[in-house]
Motif scaffolding. Structure first.
Motif, PDB file in Angstrom:
ATOM      1  N   LEU A  10       0.532  -0.868   0.091  1.00  0.00           N
ATOM      2  CA  LEU A  10       0.306  -0.425  -0.045  1.00  0.00           C
ATOM      3  C   LEU A  10       1.125   0.956   0.052  1.00  0.00           C
ATOM      4  O   LEU A  10       1.117   2.066  -1.047  1.00  0.00           O
ATOM      5  CB  LEU A  10      -0.470  -0.145   0.746  1.00  0.00           C
ATOM      6  CG  LEU A  10      -2.035  -0.972   1.015  1.00  0.00           C
ATOM      7  CD1 LEU A  10      -2.953  -1.240   2.153  1.00  0.00           C
ATOM      8  CD2 LEU A  10      -3.238  -0.310  -0.417  1.00  0.00           C
ATOM      9  N   GLY A  11       2.228   0.783   1.033  1.00  0.00           N
ATOM     10  CA  GLY A  11       2.465   2.247   0.951  1.00  0.00           C
ATOM     11  C   GLY A  11       3.744   2.605  -1.248  1.00  0.00           C
ATOM     12  O   GLY A  11       3.938   3.699  -1.145  1.00  0.00           O
ATOM     13  N   LEU A  12       3.717   1.533  -0.946  1.00  0.00           N
ATOM     14  CA  LEU A  12       4.323   1.992  -2.702  1.00  0.00           C
ATOM     15  C   LEU A  12       3.278   2.095  -3.623  1.00  0.00           C
ATOM     16  O   LEU A  12       3.714   3.409  -4.346  1.00  0.00           O
ATOM     17  CB  LEU A  12       4.837   0.094  -3.432  1.00  0.00           C
ATOM     18  CG  LEU A  12       5.722   0.166  -4.416  1.00  0.00           C
ATOM     19  CD1 LEU A  12       6.863   0.811  -4.624  1.00  0.00           C
ATOM     20  CD2 LEU A  12       6.188  -1.202  -4.908  1.00  0.00           C
ATOM     21  N   CYS A  13       2.318   2.181  -3.807  1.00  0.00           N
ATOM     22  CA  CYS A  13       0.721   2.424  -3.883  1.00  0.00           C
ATOM     23  C   CYS A  13       1.044   3.856  -4.126  1.00  0.00           C
ATOM     24  O   CYS A  13       0.702   4.382  -4.597  1.00  0.00           O
ATOM     25  CB  CYS A  13      -0.544   1.134  -4.391  1.00  0.00           C
ATOM     26  SG  CYS A  13      -0.034  -0.648  -5.002  1.00  0.00           S
ATOM     27  N   ALA A  14       0.508   4.300  -3.125  1.00  0.00           N
ATOM     28  CA  ALA A  14       0.251   5.311  -2.628  1.00  0.00           C
ATOM     29  C   ALA A  14       1.739   5.977  -3.148  1.00  0.00           C
ATOM     30  O   ALA A  14       1.107   7.587  -3.706  1.00  0.00           O
ATOM     31  CB  ALA A  14       0.339   5.691  -0.984  1.00  0.00           C
ATOM     32  N   ALA A  15       3.010   5.437  -2.832  1.00  0.00           N
ATOM     33  CA  ALA A  15       3.562   6.846  -3.056  1.00  0.00           C
ATOM     34  C   ALA A  15       3.455   6.581  -4.820  1.00  0.00           C
ATOM     35  O   ALA A  15       3.822   8.203  -5.328  1.00  0.00           O
ATOM     36  CB  ALA A  15       5.163   5.721  -3.104  1.00  0.00           C
ATOM     37  N   LEU A  16       3.526   6.129  -5.840  1.00  0.00           N
ATOM     38  CA  LEU A  16       3.420   6.268  -7.258  1.00  0.00           C
ATOM     39  C   LEU A  16       2.734   6.613  -7.785  1.00  0.00           C
ATOM     40  O   LEU A  16       2.562   7.493  -8.267  1.00  0.00           O
ATOM     41  CB  LEU A  16       3.731   4.621  -7.801  1.00  0.00           C
ATOM     42  CG  LEU A  16       4.645   3.745  -7.384  1.00  0.00           C
ATOM     43  CD1 LEU A  16       4.525   2.376  -8.470  1.00  0.00           C
ATOM     44  CD2 LEU A  16       5.846   4.204  -8.099  1.00  0.00           C
ATOM     45  N   ALA A  59       0.916   9.762  -5.691  1.00  0.00           N
ATOM     46  CA  ALA A  59       1.571  10.634  -4.990  1.00  0.00           C
ATOM     47  C   ALA A  59       2.034  11.331  -5.954  1.00  0.00           C
ATOM     48  O   ALA A  59       2.424  12.195  -6.454  1.00  0.00           O
ATOM     49  CB  ALA A  59       1.891  10.578  -3.904  1.00  0.00           C
ATOM     50  N   ALA A  60       2.971  11.064  -6.514  1.00  0.00           N
ATOM     51  CA  ALA A  60       4.272  11.187  -7.474  1.00  0.00           C
ATOM     52  C   ALA A  60       3.991  11.040  -8.440  1.00  0.00           C
ATOM     53  O   ALA A  60       4.168  12.304  -9.245  1.00  0.00           O
ATOM     54  CB  ALA A  60       5.478   9.845  -7.793  1.00  0.00           C
ATOM     55  N   ALA A  61       2.620  10.030  -9.252  1.00  0.00           N
ATOM     56  CA  ALA A  61       2.249  10.913 -10.687  1.00  0.00           C
ATOM     57  C   ALA A  61       1.198  11.871 -11.081  1.00  0.00           C
ATOM     58  O   ALA A  61       1.129  12.614 -12.071  1.00  0.00           O
ATOM     59  CB  ALA A  61       1.689   9.038 -10.613  1.00  0.00           C
ATOM     60  N   LEU A  62       0.479  12.282  -9.701  1.00  0.00           N
ATOM     61  CA  LEU A  62       0.180  13.013  -9.209  1.00  0.00           C
ATOM     62  C   LEU A  62       0.869  14.716  -9.146  1.00  0.00           C
ATOM     63  O   LEU A  62      -0.404  16.133  -9.184  1.00  0.00           O
ATOM     64  CB  LEU A  62      -1.376  13.161  -8.252  1.00  0.00           C
ATOM     65  CG  LEU A  62      -1.928  11.670  -8.510  1.00  0.00           C
ATOM     66  CD1 LEU A  62      -3.210  12.057  -7.403  1.00  0.00           C
ATOM     67  CD2 LEU A  62      -3.316  12.348  -9.555  1.00  0.00           C
TER      68      LEU A  62
END
Length: 130
Positions: free
Chosen positions: A97-103, A105-108
């Motif tokens: 979940l942290g990896l997905c959220a970071a990806l 968030a960075a994309a946004l």
């Protein structure tokens, strides 16, 4: 979270956020979801108008992009899910979940994408899909 659920979650995040090059006359770096949307739109045009002229080649080009980028997302998700498999369930879920959220968030937050058909030469995820 099971290993299979982890893999599907990572696949969705990778397909939505990771930039892939668009090969051909269009250029750019966009997520796999963008390739899928272009393929679907071209397939709809081909179904309604017919696949005469350049439509057939554009459809094939977008189809190759979809297969390649979705396969790369699936491979990356499978590898990361297998790397996380030995961890306890809660740790695996937290890392995934942290990896997905970071990806996402960075994309946004950052203009990671070069849009071949967009209004701006570089854009964030909302600019590419909007």
């Amino acid at each position: 979270m099971s290993t299979r659920s982890t893999g599907w979650l990572l696949f969705a995040a990778f397909a939505l956020a990771l930039p892939f090059p668009a090969v051909g006359p269009f250029g750019g770096f966009v997520p796999a979801v963008h390739h899928v949307a272009l393929f679907a739109a071209t397939a709809a045009v081909a179904a309604v108008e017919g696949a005469a002229g350049p439509v057939r080649m554009i459809l094939v080009l977008f189809g190759v992009h979809v297969v390649a980028t979705v396969a790369l997302c699936a491979l990356a998700a499978w590898l990361v899910a297998r790397l996380l498999a030995p961890l306890p369930l809660r740790a695996r879920a937290a890392i995934a979940l942290g990896l997905c959220a970071a990806l996402i968030a960075a994309a946004l937050a950052f203009p990671l994408y070069e849009t071949p058909f967009g209004r701006e030469p570089t854009a964030n995820l909302l600019g590419v899909l909007g």
